[in-house]
Design an enzyme around this catalytic site. Structure first.
Site, PDB file in Angstrom:
ATOM      1  N   LYS A 270      32.042  14.957  57.557  1.00 17.37           N
ATOM      2  CA  LYS A 270      31.879  15.047  56.348  1.00 17.37           C
ATOM      3  C   LYS A 270      32.138  17.109  56.117  1.00 17.37           C
ATOM      4  CE  LYS A 270      28.967  12.532  54.273  1.00 17.37           C
ATOM      5  NZ  LYS A 270      28.403  11.474  53.097  1.00 17.37           N
TER       6      LYS A 270
HETATM    7  N1  GLU Z   1      23.803   6.893  49.656  1.00 14.52           N
HETATM    8  C1  GLU Z   1      24.520   6.082  50.541  1.00 14.52           C
HETATM    9  C2  GLU Z   1      25.322   6.503  51.623  1.00 14.52           C
HETATM   10  O1  GLU Z   1      25.912   8.321  51.721  1.00 14.52           O
HETATM   11  C3  GLU Z   1      24.515   4.299  50.058  1.00 14.52           C
HETATM   12  C4  GLU Z   1      25.138   3.669  50.661  1.00 14.52           C
HETATM   13  C5  GLU Z   1      24.997   2.046  50.247  1.00 14.52           C
HETATM   14  O2  GLU Z   1      25.961   2.094  49.760  1.00 14.52           O
HETATM   15  O3  GLU Z   1      23.998   1.620  50.209  1.00 14.52           O
HETATM   16  O4  GLU Z   1      26.411   6.258  51.764  1.00 14.52           O
END
Ligand code: GLU
Ligand code: ZN
Length: 523
Positions: A270
């Protein structure tokens, strides 16, 4: 099981509804952009709905401005979303932090009906428990001490006049002791076993909610039919399925998308700046090229033609062609695709897109050092704000340089000499032409000849300069070198006579003069 979970929903009349749930914790990662695109393509291909839902349940990790930057960058890619009443009108996304009372209701329901329980254990007890389990080679797991005691203890504390705010606890989900299976649209049939799994925490001891419950509740309330997300979630999906069941709901269909790896075959981190969506856009990759590139990260088109616009992708997208193996983030391919889309643009469009880069480099404002004649008008008119529309000269410059421009951030370097006289590089000038005093004489002769040019078009200029070389007994390559370096400051530039014509007589004569009179050239 699961044979009936096909790509399109079973019940007739049910249309596809997908969501993307990014968290605003920093610059959007390329993986976020890829997963957003796949959700978008899937929804648009089947005429379904694509929802954007901000996962901002963890306010501590939130980075100010990240959500707005994400919306802006996704819109630049053309990935528009449907619905979302919470902010910004009909096209605003859903925002989980304003929906916490909804999740609270369902949490209460889970506590009241049984599957969830309060756990008052402190880390002083949990840490050694975990250490013992690890030492015995077992997976760390909460021992459910509070499962039986939770209600008794709570009632006792209430009787003792201790309210909940003063008694920290987490809420855990009591996972059913069962195995199960589901059909993943990418990974196929998946079996899982919850018998030895750790009861997950739904809310923290400060009362704040973890993502899982919010996600499951929203997926149900928003009638999400398919959850397409990164394969990092594969291990959590059985827990989400258990949560759906605990709430008495049917889970959606899941599809887990492959991770993205760098040239070193390691997962793109990231924090890797080169893999940030905003960074790639700022570096001058065209949104069209990025969309095309992202689509190929884990998916391949049926007919092998890899150059596809967003609407062509929508038409061709098929989840069955999503691979499981990691997708390679190949910058050479991205550069290549960017070149393809750059060459496709009309020069006026490309010039407009170059404007911010030229402006930042100080090449467009009238105040830039040594403004050339082409932009002298701007300065004279007091137009310090650079124009939003490229002038004809810039458009011509772009047309001549379009083949060489790989990214928009190269525009200042490649187009700079069209907008401003370049610094004179005496060494470069004398690298191939005649030596010093002869070079100046030849440049002066060229200047004199071009002053007389009947018109300043490429064919006329070419004829005149060829004749001039012959008259003075130099090779054309010697003369052309001198003129090119004097006028462009560069070793390589678009075809010389087109460049001269685009610059115009006044600019060219001034630059030839300057080179001819430069110290070290003139004598
Ligand atoms: N906020 C989650 C992520 O960072 C989302 C995961 C999902 O799509 O349920 O990937
Ligand atoms: Zn406990």
């Amino acid at each position: 099981m699961a044979e009936h979970r096909s790509i399109t929903p079973d019940s007739p009349g049910t249309s596809i509804r997908v969501r993307m749930a990014p968290s605003p914790t920093g610059d959007a990662h390329i993986g976020t952009a890829r997963t957003t695109l796949f959700n978008y393509l899937f929804a648009r291909h089947y005429g379904g709905a694509f929802i954007l839902r901000l996962d901002d349940t963890d306010r501590r990790r939130e980075k100010p401005g990240a959500a707005d930057a994400l919306y802006r960058d996704l819109r630049r890619l053309g990935l528009d979303w449907d619905e979302g009443p919470d902010i910004g009108g009909p096209s605003g996304p859903y925002v989980q932090s304003v929906r916490t009372s909804i999740y609270g209701e369902y949490l209460d329901r889970l506590l009241a009906s049984g599957p969830a329980y309060r756990c008052y254990c402190e880390s002083a007890r949990l840490a050694p428990l975990k250490a013992d389990q690890v030492a015995r080679g077992e997976p760390p797991r909460y021992d459910r001490r509070c499962l039986a005691r939770a209600e008794r203890e709570r009632a006792g504390r209430e009787r003792a006049g201790l309210d909940h705010a003063g008694t920290p606890y987490v809420v855990r989900l009591c996972l059913p002791a069962e195995s199960g299976a589901y059909h993943d649209l990418v990974y196929g049939d998946r079996r899982y076993d919850l018998r030895h799994a750790d009861d997950p925490i739904l809310t923290r001891s400060d009362g704040s909610l973890l993502y899982d419950l919010a996600s499951v509740v929203d997926d149900h309330l928003m009638a999400i039919t398919h959850v397409l997300r990164g394969d990092g979630w594969l291990s959590t999906t059985p827990i989400h399925i258990a949560l759906f069941h605990a709430l008495g709901w049917e889970p959606p269909v899941f599809g887990h998308l492959p991770q993205i790896v760098g040239q070193d075959r390691r997962k793109l981190a990231k924090r890797d700046g080169s893999a940030a969506l905003g960074g790639l856009l700022r570096a001058g990759y065209l949104p069209e090229a990025l969309v095309n590139f992202l689509a190929l990260l884990g998916w391949s088109p049926p007919d092998g033609d890899e150059v596809l616009t967003l609407s062509e992708l929508v038409a061709r997208f098929d989840l069955r062609r999503v691979q499981r193996s990691p997708a390679l983030f190949d910058t050479t391919k991205l550069d290549w695709l960017n070149g393809v889309y750059t060459r496709r643009l009309a020069p006026a469009d490309l010039a407009t897109r170059c404007l911010p880069y030229l402006r930042t480099a100080g090449l467009l404002d009238g105040t830039s050092a040594n403004p050339d004649v082409s932009h002298a008008e701007n300065a004279a008119a007091g137009d310090v704000d650079a124009p939003d529309v490229p002038d004809v000269r810039l458009e011509r410059a772009v047309a001549l340089s379009q083949d060489r421009l790989r990214r928009l951030d190269e525009a200042p370097d490649l187009l700079g000499f069209f907008l401003r006289a370049p610094d004179l590089d005496r060494e470069l000038l004398l690298e191939r032409g005649p030596a010093a005093p002869e070079a100046a004489a030849l440049l002066a002769a060229a200047r004199a000849a071009l002053t007389e040019a009947a018109d300043f078009t490429a064919p006329t200029l070419e004829t005149m300069l060829r004749e001039l070389a012959a008259t003075h007994g130099y090779s054309t390559s010697q003369l052309f070198w001198l003129v090119r370096v004097a006028v462009t400051g560069r070793r390589a530039a678009p075809p010389l006579f087109d460049v001269l014509a685009a610059l115009g007589r006044e600019n060219v004569l001034a630059r030839l003069d300057r080179a001819a009179e430069a110290p070290g050239v003139a004598s």
